[in-house]
Design a protein around this motif. Structure first.
Motif, PDB file in Angstrom:
ATOM      1  N   GLU A   1       0.815  -1.221   0.000  1.00  0.00           N
ATOM      2  CA  GLU A   1       0.000   0.000   0.000  1.00  0.00           C
ATOM      3  C   GLU A   1       0.847   1.269   0.000  1.00  0.00           C
ATOM      4  OE1 GLU A   1      -2.135  -3.462   1.119  1.00  0.00           O
ATOM      5  OE2 GLU A   1      -0.405  -2.595   2.164  1.00  0.00           O
ATOM      6  N   ALA A   2       2.019   1.220   0.632  1.00  0.00           N
ATOM      7  CA  ALA A   2       2.910   2.382   0.604  1.00  0.00           C
ATOM      8  C   ALA A   2       3.276   2.727  -0.836  1.00  0.00           C
ATOM      9  CB  ALA A   2       4.159   2.124   1.434  1.00  0.00           C
ATOM     10  N   HIS A   3       3.393   1.705  -1.669  1.00  0.00           N
ATOM     11  CA  HIS A   3       3.703   1.915  -3.076  1.00  0.00           C
ATOM     12  C   HIS A   3       2.454   2.270  -3.882  1.00  0.00           C
ATOM     13  CE1 HIS A   3       4.825   0.153  -7.211  1.00  0.00           C
ATOM     14  NE2 HIS A   3       5.198   1.404  -7.160  1.00  0.00           N
ATOM     15  N   THR A   4       1.437   1.404  -3.794  1.00  0.00           N
ATOM     16  CA  THR A   4       0.276   1.544  -4.685  1.00  0.00           C
ATOM     17  C   THR A   4      -0.671   2.661  -4.264  1.00  0.00           C
ATOM     18  OG1 THR A   4      -0.919  -0.168  -3.471  1.00  0.00           O
ATOM     19  CG2 THR A   4       0.360  -0.871  -5.386  1.00  0.00           C
ATOM     20  N   ASP A   5      -0.972   2.757  -2.981  1.00  0.00           N
ATOM     21  CA  ASP A   5      -1.905   3.785  -2.510  1.00  0.00           C
ATOM     22  C   ASP A   5      -1.194   5.066  -2.106  1.00  0.00           C
ATOM     23  OD1 ASP A   5      -3.875   1.853  -2.826  1.00  0.00           O
ATOM     24  OD2 ASP A   5      -3.879   1.298  -0.712  1.00  0.00           O
ATOM     25  N   GLY A   6       0.071   4.952  -1.761  1.00  0.00           N
ATOM     26  CA  GLY A   6       0.852   6.108  -1.343  1.00  0.00           C
ATOM     27  C   GLY A   6       1.525   6.785  -2.527  1.00  0.00           C
ATOM     28  N   PHE A   7       2.634   6.200  -2.974  1.00  0.00           N
ATOM     29  CA  PHE A   7       3.422   6.831  -4.041  1.00  0.00           C
ATOM     30  C   PHE A   7       2.627   6.989  -5.339  1.00  0.00           C
ATOM     31  CE2 PHE A   7       6.806   6.341  -7.431  1.00  0.00           C
ATOM     32  CZ  PHE A   7       7.172   7.679  -7.399  1.00  0.00           C
ATOM     33  N   ARG A   8       1.955   5.961  -5.777  1.00  0.00           N
ATOM     34  CA  ARG A   8       1.249   6.039  -7.065  1.00  0.00           C
ATOM     35  C   ARG A   8       0.072   7.009  -7.057  1.00  0.00           C
ATOM     36  NH1 ARG A   8       1.031   0.059  -9.752  1.00  0.00           N
ATOM     37  NH2 ARG A   8       3.240  -0.092 -10.286  1.00  0.00           N
ATOM     38  N   GLU A   9      -0.384   7.408  -5.890  1.00  0.00           N
ATOM     39  CA  GLU A   9      -1.475   8.380  -5.803  1.00  0.00           C
ATOM     40  C   GLU A   9      -0.968   9.782  -5.480  1.00  0.00           C
ATOM     41  OE1 GLU A   9      -4.651   7.678  -6.545  1.00  0.00           O
ATOM     42  OE2 GLU A   9      -4.028   5.627  -7.022  1.00  0.00           O
ATOM     43  N   SER A  10       0.332   9.967  -5.457  1.00  0.00           N
ATOM     44  CA  SER A  10       0.931  11.240  -5.050  1.00  0.00           C
ATOM     45  C   SER A  10       1.230  12.141  -6.246  1.00  0.00           C
ATOM     46  CB  SER A  10       2.234  10.984  -4.284  1.00  0.00           C
ATOM     47  OG  SER A  10       3.250  10.505  -5.154  1.00  0.00           O
ATOM     48  N   ALA A  11       1.402  13.426  -5.945  1.00  0.00           N
ATOM     49  CA  ALA A  11       1.832  14.395  -6.964  1.00  0.00           C
ATOM     50  C   ALA A  11       3.230  14.060  -7.465  1.00  0.00           C
ATOM     51  CB  ALA A  11       1.798  15.807  -6.386  1.00  0.00           C
ATOM     52  N   GLU A  12       4.064  13.517  -6.596  1.00  0.00           N
ATOM     53  CA  GLU A  12       5.426  13.141  -6.996  1.00  0.00           C
ATOM     54  C   GLU A  12       5.409  12.050  -8.058  1.00  0.00           C
ATOM     55  OE1 GLU A  12       5.690  15.069  -3.048  1.00  0.00           O
ATOM     56  OE2 GLU A  12       4.416  13.466  -3.818  1.00  0.00           O
ATOM     57  N   TYR A  13       4.434  11.148  -7.973  1.00  0.00           N
ATOM     58  CA  TYR A  13       4.341  10.097  -8.989  1.00  0.00           C
ATOM     59  C   TYR A  13       3.999  10.686 -10.352  1.00  0.00           C
ATOM     60  CZ  TYR A  13       3.107   5.813 -11.434  1.00  0.00           C
ATOM     61  OH  TYR A  13       3.049   4.788 -12.342  1.00  0.00           O
ATOM     62  N   GLU A  14       3.179  11.723 -10.384  1.00  0.00           N
ATOM     63  CA  GLU A  14       2.866  12.372 -11.666  1.00  0.00           C
ATOM     64  C   GLU A  14       4.142  12.906 -12.313  1.00  0.00           C
ATOM     65  OE1 GLU A  14      -0.066  12.256 -13.292  1.00  0.00           O
ATOM     66  OE2 GLU A  14      -0.592  10.918 -11.631  1.00  0.00           O
ATOM     67  N   ARG A  15       5.003  13.514 -11.514  1.00  0.00           N
ATOM     68  CA  ARG A  15       6.285  14.013 -12.032  1.00  0.00           C
ATOM     69  C   ARG A  15       7.191  12.847 -12.439  1.00  0.00           C
ATOM     70  NH1 ARG A  15       9.241  16.817 -15.081  1.00  0.00           N
ATOM     71  NH2 ARG A  15      11.182  17.596 -14.222  1.00  0.00           N
ATOM     72  N   TRP A  16       7.192  11.767 -11.646  1.00  0.00           N
ATOM     73  CA  TRP A  16       7.950  10.546 -11.962  1.00  0.00           C
ATOM     74  C   TRP A  16       7.555  10.053 -13.350  1.00  0.00           C
ATOM     75  CZ3 TRP A  16      11.413   7.255  -9.293  1.00  0.00           C
ATOM     76  CH2 TRP A  16      11.462   5.922  -9.723  1.00  0.00           C
ATOM     77  N   LYS A  17       6.262   9.971 -13.611  1.00  0.00           N
ATOM     78  CA  LYS A  17       5.769   9.507 -14.911  1.00  0.00           C
ATOM     79  C   LYS A  17       6.235  10.427 -16.033  1.00  0.00           C
ATOM     80  CE  LYS A  17       1.320   9.245 -14.456  1.00  0.00           C
ATOM     81  NZ  LYS A  17      -0.121   8.933 -14.441  1.00  0.00           N
ATOM     82  N   GLU A  18       6.153  11.738 -15.812  1.00  0.00           N
ATOM     83  CA  GLU A  18       6.611  12.697 -16.829  1.00  0.00           C
ATOM     84  C   GLU A  18       8.080  12.489 -17.180  1.00  0.00           C
ATOM     85  OE1 GLU A  18       5.961  16.658 -15.405  1.00  0.00           O
ATOM     86  OE2 GLU A  18       3.795  16.351 -15.179  1.00  0.00           O
ATOM     87  N   LEU A  19       8.878  12.232 -16.171  1.00  0.00           N
ATOM     88  CA  LEU A  19      10.315  12.068 -16.378  1.00  0.00           C
ATOM     89  C   LEU A  19      10.684  10.740 -17.024  1.00  0.00           C
ATOM     90  CD1 LEU A  19      11.580  13.510 -12.986  1.00  0.00           C
ATOM     91  CD2 LEU A  19      12.167  14.417 -15.254  1.00  0.00           C
TER      92      LEU A  19
END
Length: 96
Positions: A60-78
């Protein structure tokens, strides 16, 4: 502890650009709640393949935490533009 595993198939010829983008993206994940550690390795036999291993407190730290975060949106862009095909991500737990 959960181990996230992904083989990252980077488009041939863009490995250096990917590595630089990953260097920029790394702090986005390492500051997440539940994050423990990260390693990325490049294949010797197939230089456009990378092995990503991330330790998390829980799935959940990965799927519900990081993947739902604003930082993940930037991760995807990069990073997501480099993959062909898109990697399969799996989670593992230690066998005792």
């Amino acid at each position: 502890m959960i181990l996230e595993h992904a083989i990252l198939p980077v488009r041939t010829g863009s490995e250096s650009e990917f590595e630089e983008a990953f260097r920029i993206a790394r702090p986005l994940i390492s500051q997440q709640p539940g994050f423990r550690s990260l390693s990325i390795s490049r294949s010797i036999e197939t230089p456009n393949l990378y092995l990503l291993l991330v330790e998390w407190d829980s799935v959940e730290a990965h799927t519900d935490g990081f993947r739902e975060s604003a930082e993940y949106e930037r991760w995807k862009e990069l990073l997501h533009r480099f993959y062909d095909p898109f990697p399969v991500v799996e989670h593992f737990t230690t066998v005792r």
